[in-house]
Write an enzyme that holds these catalytic residues in place. Structure first.
Site, mmCIF file in Angstrom:
data_model
loop_
_atom_site.group_PDB
_atom_site.id
_atom_site.type_symbol
_atom_site.label_atom_id
_atom_site.label_comp_id
_atom_site.label_asym_id
_atom_site.label_seq_id
_atom_site.Cartn_x
_atom_site.Cartn_y
_atom_site.Cartn_z
ATOM 1 N N ASP A 1 0.847 -1.199 0.000
ATOM 2 C CA ASP A 1 0.000 0.000 0.000
ATOM 3 C C ASP A 1 0.882 1.249 0.000
ATOM 4 O OD1 ASP A 1 -2.255 -1.507 0.015
ATOM 5 O OD2 ASP A 1 -3.005 -0.803 1.957
ATOM 6 N N ASP B 1 0.414 4.045 1.494
ATOM 7 C CA ASP B 1 0.386 4.900 2.687
ATOM 8 C C ASP B 1 1.008 4.249 3.917
ATOM 9 O OD1 ASP B 1 -1.524 2.991 3.218
ATOM 10 O OD2 ASP B 1 -3.217 4.335 2.871
ATOM 11 N N TRP C 1 -13.419 -0.980 -2.211
ATOM 12 C CA TRP C 1 -12.631 -1.271 -1.019
ATOM 13 C C TRP C 1 -13.018 -2.613 -0.373
ATOM 14 C CZ3 TRP C 1 -13.427 -2.363 4.034
ATOM 15 C CH2 TRP C 1 -12.304 -2.254 4.875
ATOM 16 N N GLU D 1 -10.303 -8.166 -1.234
ATOM 17 C CA GLU D 1 -9.298 -8.759 -2.145
ATOM 18 C C GLU D 1 -8.143 -9.391 -1.383
ATOM 19 O OE1 GLU D 1 -9.221 -5.625 -1.275
ATOM 20 O OE2 GLU D 1 -7.085 -5.274 -0.959
ATOM 21 N N ASP D 2 -7.796 -8.822 -0.227
ATOM 22 C CA ASP D 2 -6.686 -9.385 0.553
ATOM 23 C C ASP D 2 -7.107 -10.694 1.239
ATOM 24 O OD1 ASP D 2 -8.449 -7.907 2.091
ATOM 25 O OD2 ASP D 2 -6.918 -6.678 3.074
ATOM 26 N N MET E 1 0.807 4.506 9.231
ATOM 27 C CA MET E 1 -0.033 4.782 8.069
ATOM 28 C C MET E 1 -0.300 6.281 8.016
ATOM 29 S SD MET E 1 -3.553 3.083 6.630
ATOM 30 C CE MET E 1 -4.831 4.247 7.038
ATOM 31 N N HIS F 1 -5.593 9.135 6.174
ATOM 32 C CA HIS F 1 -6.386 9.490 4.985
ATOM 33 C C HIS F 1 -7.840 9.084 5.195
ATOM 34 C CE1 HIS F 1 -6.949 5.341 3.534
ATOM 35 N NE2 HIS F 1 -5.754 5.118 4.029
ATOM 36 N N ARG G 1 -11.450 7.630 3.224
ATOM 37 C CA ARG G 1 -11.748 6.723 2.107
ATOM 38 C C ARG G 1 -11.762 7.524 0.812
ATOM 39 N NH1 ARG G 1 -14.657 2.471 3.467
ATOM 40 N NH2 ARG G 1 -12.898 2.233 4.849
HETATM 41 N N1 UDP Z 1 -5.289 3.333 -3.403
HETATM 42 C C1 UDP Z 1 -4.971 4.456 -4.181
HETATM 43 N N2 UDP Z 1 -5.931 5.310 -4.581
HETATM 44 C C2 UDP Z 1 -7.233 5.115 -4.280
HETATM 45 C C3 UDP Z 1 -7.583 4.004 -3.496
HETATM 46 C C4 UDP Z 1 -6.583 3.143 -3.056
HETATM 47 O O1 UDP Z 1 -3.783 4.675 -4.486
HETATM 48 O O2 UDP Z 1 -8.069 5.938 -4.687
HETATM 49 C C5 UDP Z 1 -4.256 2.335 -3.054
HETATM 50 C C6 UDP Z 1 -3.216 2.851 -2.116
HETATM 51 O O3 UDP Z 1 -2.008 2.181 -2.360
HETATM 52 C C7 UDP Z 1 -3.791 2.453 -0.780
HETATM 53 C C8 UDP Z 1 -4.347 1.073 -1.085
HETATM 54 O O4 UDP Z 1 -4.849 1.215 -2.415
HETATM 55 O O5 UDP Z 1 -2.850 2.436 0.238
HETATM 56 C C9 UDP Z 1 -5.423 0.558 -0.142
HETATM 57 O O6 UDP Z 1 -6.481 1.488 0.006
HETATM 58 P P1 UDP Z 1 -6.798 2.193 1.416
HETATM 59 O O7 UDP Z 1 -5.571 2.905 1.874
HETATM 60 O O8 UDP Z 1 -8.003 3.030 1.256
HETATM 61 O O9 UDP Z 1 -7.101 0.964 2.358
HETATM 62 P P2 UDP Z 1 -6.987 0.870 3.964
HETATM 63 O O10 UDP Z 1 -6.379 2.113 4.485
HETATM 64 O O11 UDP Z 1 -8.352 0.683 4.467
HETATM 65 O O12 UDP Z 1 -6.132 -0.332 4.210
HETATM 66 MN MN MN Z 2 -4.669 3.136 3.769
#
Ligand code: UDP
Ligand code: MN
Length: 349
Positions: free
Chosen positions: A198, A200, A260, A263-264, A290, A293, A295
């Protein structure tokens, strides 16, 4: 006409002999020529065409910069030690300065060439492709590059970073982008190991090794946002490491998770169906920060995810790497990463 004097016979034989000698010398000349070309062949006039799968970064550098007298001779290097002497103890100090610029990160990482790095004084134990799914999170990407490049270099890895950008504004599909990353990265090099990362999540501890193990590895036991605890039993998201064969064996991710979530877990089911066992580093090491951010728009909760998960054992053979269709819009080799922009389509309904 019907007869010839003995002198004439001798002359005729001599003519044949002359012709024979001429042909012999022509043959010898041709043989000599090709001999010279053979001798020249091993001299390595590397050309961009030589940039094919399986070459080391050093060979690629030769190919890009070489005139014969500038060739970098690949000295016989020893394998890097099992534990890199460059690893820092304890938590690494992370910084998220809003003033950070890509140019700064580039000048801090001069040894990285087109997203790729190889230790100069030893042969890395593994070649690792870092795959990052991305759309519209430029600031997160900058922070990650800033921390990840030095982190991976301290681990003495041969690695390259690939950013897989989803083109257009259809619903986001993290898993399909990661399948594309695997397929595209293998066109460059036979990477041993793949890290699905990911954008972030920033690792806090150098001992969280970005190497692949005999089993699939989950690297995010804890993150700041969830009190450094595993989100739930069986969680296999955020950052994971699988080697080339493991990922191939499970047919990669499903391509059918749009939006969202899920998939994992689907990948976990695939791994378990193959009787593989997920391993994790100790909790005090597998820690991430992290970047906060909300959604993203375009990545709404996938309401279909539970239904899809139930069908995984039935469909995994047909849905994955072997059915991943996409169109590469561009592939740019930027200083700090390979930027693959891809049209992966949109959900059916
Ligand atoms: N991501 C992105 N743009 C988006 C949505 C998701 O780049 O519009 C990628 C990014 O790498 C992100 C990952 O998909 O870290 C997982 O999404 P998110 O961070 O929303 O998931 P969570 O924080 O819930 O694990
Ligand atoms: Mn994230």
């Amino acid at each position: 006409m019907g007869f010839c004097l003995p002198v004439c016979k001798v002359f005729r034989r001599g003519k044949y002999l002359f012709l024979f000698l001429i042909s012999l010398s022509v043959l010898a000349w041709i043989a000599n020529l090709s001999g010279e070309t053979m001798k020249e062949a091993p001299v390595s006039f590397a050309t961009p065409q030589a940039l094919v799968k399986g070459e080391s970064l050093r060979e690629k550098l030769n190919a890009l910069t070489a005139t014969p007298d500038r060739l970098i001779t690949p000295a016989a290097k020893e394998q890097c030690p099992e534990e890199s002497p460059l690893l820092r103890k304890g938590a690494v100090k992370l910084s998220f300065e809003s003033s950070l610029k890509l140019k700064d990160v580039e000048s801090d990482n001069k040894a990285v060439i087109e997203g790729e790095f190889e230790p100069s004084d030893c042969t890395a134990r593994q070649s690792v492709a870092i795959l990052i799914p991305h759309r519209g999170r430029e600031k997160h990407l900058l922070y990650l590059l800033h921390h990840l490049h030095p982190f991976l270099q301290r681990q003495q890895l041969h690695y390259a970073i690939y950013i897989i950008q989803q083109a257009g504004d259809a619903t986001f599909n993290r898993a399909k982008l990661l399948n594309v990353g695997y397929l595209e990265a293998l066109k460059d090099y036979s990477w041993d190991c793949f890290i699905f990362h990911d954008v972030d999540l920033v690792p806090e501890n150098d001992h969280n090794l970005y190497f692949c193990d005999k089993q699939p590895k989950h690297l995010v036991v804890g993150r700041n946002a969830t009190g450094y605890k595993l989100r739930y039993k069986g969680y296999f998201g955020g950052v994971t490491a699988m080697n080339r064969d493991q990922f191939f064996q499970v047919n990669g991710f499903s391509n059918n998770y749009w939006g969202w979530g899920g998939e994992d877990d689907d990948l976990r089911v695939r791994v378990e169906l193959q009787k593989m066992k997920i391993v994790r580093p100790p909790a005090d090491i597998a820690r991430y920060t992290m970047v906060f951010h909300k959604r993203d728009s375009g990545n709404q909760i996938n309401k279909d995810r539970m239904r899809l998960l139930g069908r995984t054992p039935l469909v995994w053979r047909k849905d994955g790497l072997n059915s991943c269709s996409y169109k590469t819009m561009s592939l740019e080799r930027l200083p700090l990463y390979v930027n693959v922009t891809v049209d992966i389509g949109k959900p059916l309904s």
